[in-house]
Motif scaffolding. Structure first.
Motif, mmCIF file in Angstrom:
data_model
loop_
_atom_site.group_PDB
_atom_site.id
_atom_site.type_symbol
_atom_site.label_atom_id
_atom_site.label_comp_id
_atom_site.label_asym_id
_atom_site.label_seq_id
_atom_site.Cartn_x
_atom_site.Cartn_y
_atom_site.Cartn_z
ATOM 1 N N SER A 43 0.864 -1.167 0.000
ATOM 2 C CA SER A 43 0.000 0.000 0.000
ATOM 3 C C SER A 43 0.900 1.215 0.000
ATOM 4 C CB SER A 43 -0.866 -0.020 1.259
ATOM 5 O OG SER A 43 -1.741 1.066 1.273
ATOM 6 N N SER A 44 0.397 2.314 -0.518
ATOM 7 C CA SER A 44 1.224 3.506 -0.520
ATOM 8 C C SER A 44 0.421 4.712 -0.096
ATOM 9 C CB SER A 44 1.809 3.750 -1.910
ATOM 10 O OG SER A 44 0.768 4.009 -2.824
ATOM 11 N N SER A 45 1.096 5.643 0.514
ATOM 12 C CA SER A 45 0.470 6.888 0.931
ATOM 13 C C SER A 45 0.678 7.905 -0.172
ATOM 14 C CB SER A 45 1.126 7.384 2.229
ATOM 15 O OG SER A 45 0.628 8.650 2.576
ATOM 16 N N SER A 46 -0.391 8.518 -0.602
ATOM 17 C CA SER A 46 -0.258 9.484 -1.676
ATOM 18 C C SER A 46 -0.866 10.814 -1.278
ATOM 19 C CB SER A 46 -0.927 8.938 -2.944
ATOM 20 O OG SER A 46 -2.291 8.694 -2.686
ATOM 21 N N GLY A 47 -0.442 11.346 -0.162
ATOM 22 C CA GLY A 47 -0.917 12.651 0.213
ATOM 23 C C GLY A 47 -1.677 12.676 1.510
ATOM 24 N N GLY A 48 -1.207 12.029 2.527
ATOM 25 C CA GLY A 48 -1.769 12.211 3.839
ATOM 26 C C GLY A 48 -2.771 11.171 4.288
ATOM 27 N N GLY A 49 -3.274 10.314 3.413
ATOM 28 C CA GLY A 49 -4.214 9.289 3.845
ATOM 29 C C GLY A 49 -3.490 8.244 4.672
ATOM 30 N N PRO A 50 -4.222 7.583 5.568
ATOM 31 C CA PRO A 50 -3.548 6.571 6.393
ATOM 32 C C PRO A 50 -3.177 5.334 5.595
ATOM 33 C CG PRO A 50 -5.906 6.564 6.820
ATOM 34 C CD PRO A 50 -5.631 7.732 5.901
ATOM 35 N N LEU A 51 -2.120 4.687 6.012
ATOM 36 C CA LEU A 51 -1.730 3.382 5.488
ATOM 37 C C LEU A 51 -2.424 2.372 6.385
ATOM 38 C CD1 LEU A 51 2.108 3.985 5.070
ATOM 39 C CD2 LEU A 51 0.350 4.088 3.300
ATOM 40 N N THR A 52 -3.272 1.547 5.833
ATOM 41 C CA THR A 52 -4.084 0.644 6.637
ATOM 42 C C THR A 52 -3.539 -0.775 6.589
ATOM 43 O OG1 THR A 52 -6.015 2.005 6.208
ATOM 44 C CG2 THR A 52 -6.421 -0.214 7.003
ATOM 45 N N VAL A 53 -3.439 -1.367 7.765
ATOM 46 C CA VAL A 53 -3.024 -2.754 7.919
ATOM 47 C C VAL A 53 -4.140 -3.444 8.694
ATOM 48 C CG1 VAL A 53 -1.296 -4.296 8.906
ATOM 49 C CG2 VAL A 53 -0.588 -2.108 7.946
ATOM 50 N N THR A 54 -4.628 -4.566 8.168
ATOM 51 C CA THR A 54 -5.745 -5.266 8.795
ATOM 52 C C THR A 54 -5.303 -6.613 9.344
ATOM 53 O OG1 THR A 54 -7.292 -4.207 7.299
ATOM 54 C CG2 THR A 54 -8.064 -6.175 8.407
ATOM 55 N N ALA A 55 -5.598 -6.825 10.615
ATOM 56 C CA ALA A 55 -5.318 -8.114 11.242
ATOM 57 C C ALA A 55 -6.365 -9.120 10.785
ATOM 58 C CB ALA A 55 -5.356 -7.968 12.762
ATOM 59 N N ASP A 56 -5.994 -10.397 10.797
ATOM 60 C CA ASP A 56 -6.913 -11.444 10.383
ATOM 61 C C ASP A 56 -8.177 -11.384 11.236
ATOM 62 O OD1 ASP A 56 -7.268 -14.169 8.915
ATOM 63 O OD2 ASP A 56 -7.783 -14.551 11.019
ATOM 64 N N PRO A 57 -9.351 -11.254 10.605
ATOM 65 C CA PRO A 57 -10.596 -11.133 11.376
ATOM 66 C C PRO A 57 -10.963 -12.406 12.137
ATOM 67 C CG PRO A 57 -11.080 -11.199 9.018
ATOM 68 C CD PRO A 57 -9.586 -11.135 9.163
ATOM 69 N N GLY A 58 -10.376 -13.536 11.750
ATOM 70 C CA GLY A 58 -10.638 -14.788 12.447
ATOM 71 C C GLY A 58 -9.762 -14.991 13.679
ATOM 72 N N GLY A 59 -8.833 -14.078 13.925
ATOM 73 C CA GLY A 59 -7.989 -14.169 15.110
ATOM 74 C C GLY A 59 -6.615 -14.772 14.877
ATOM 75 N N ALA A 60 -6.305 -15.141 13.637
ATOM 76 C CA ALA A 60 -4.971 -15.688 13.357
ATOM 77 C C ALA A 60 -3.912 -14.609 13.570
ATOM 78 C CB ALA A 60 -4.902 -16.202 11.916
ATOM 79 N N ILE A 61 -2.708 -15.025 13.821
ATOM 80 C CA ILE A 61 -1.600 -14.101 14.070
ATOM 81 C C ILE A 61 -1.004 -13.714 12.720
ATOM 82 C CG2 ILE A 61 0.519 -13.701 15.382
ATOM 83 C CD1 ILE A 61 -1.946 -14.347 17.101
#
Length: 139
Positions: A43-61
């Motif tokens: 993912s890349s930031s192109s002008g101030g938007g957040p870089l989002t990282v999503t953890a596994d919704p099922g609880g995996a590491i």
């Protein structure tokens, strides 16, 4: 008839290319709801938007990104964790070391002022860093 079919194919192809180019730091679902695996997507930031990282919704590491890129300056990383497994996000490198609190079933934002270079981002919860880490490249 052949001319119309060709024109339709050309228009659809152009639409797909435009849509693919409109991605950004919200790829994998803004607050990123992708597969939740460490797929190496970026993912890349192109002008101030957040870089989002999503953890596994099922609880995996695991989470959905292992590479991020941004421009130098204030960079915000957004951790999305819809599971009940606690996660956080930490950025480290080039004299920077900053992290969020642990979060379960919610989000956490981390804003850091970064100079050009490579940084590591990871989950600092004990035992999680081995599978929840990546590289943030700042230019």
């Amino acid at each position: 008839m052949r001319r119309i079919t060709w024109l339709l194919a050309l228009i659809l192809t152009a639409g797909v290319l435009v849509a693919a180019g409109c991605g950004g730091d919200d790829s994998s679902g803004g607050s990123s709801g992708s597969s939740g695996t460490s797929s190496g997507s970026s993912s890349s930031s192109s002008g101030g938007g957040p870089l989002t990282v999503t953890a596994d919704p099922g609880g995996a590491i695991s989470w959905d990104k292992t590479t991020l890129s941004a421009k130098a300056g204030k960079v915000t990383l957004k951790l999305v964790n819809d599971s009940q497994t606690p996660h956080a996000i930490e950025v480290e490198g080039n004299g920077v070391e900053k992290k969020t609190d642990n979060v379960t079933g919610g989000t956490a934002d981390l804003t850091v002022d970064l100079k050009p270079g490579k940084y590591e981002f990871y989950c600092p919860v004990p035992g999680h860093k081995a599978t929840m880490h990546g590289t943030l490249t700042v230019s």
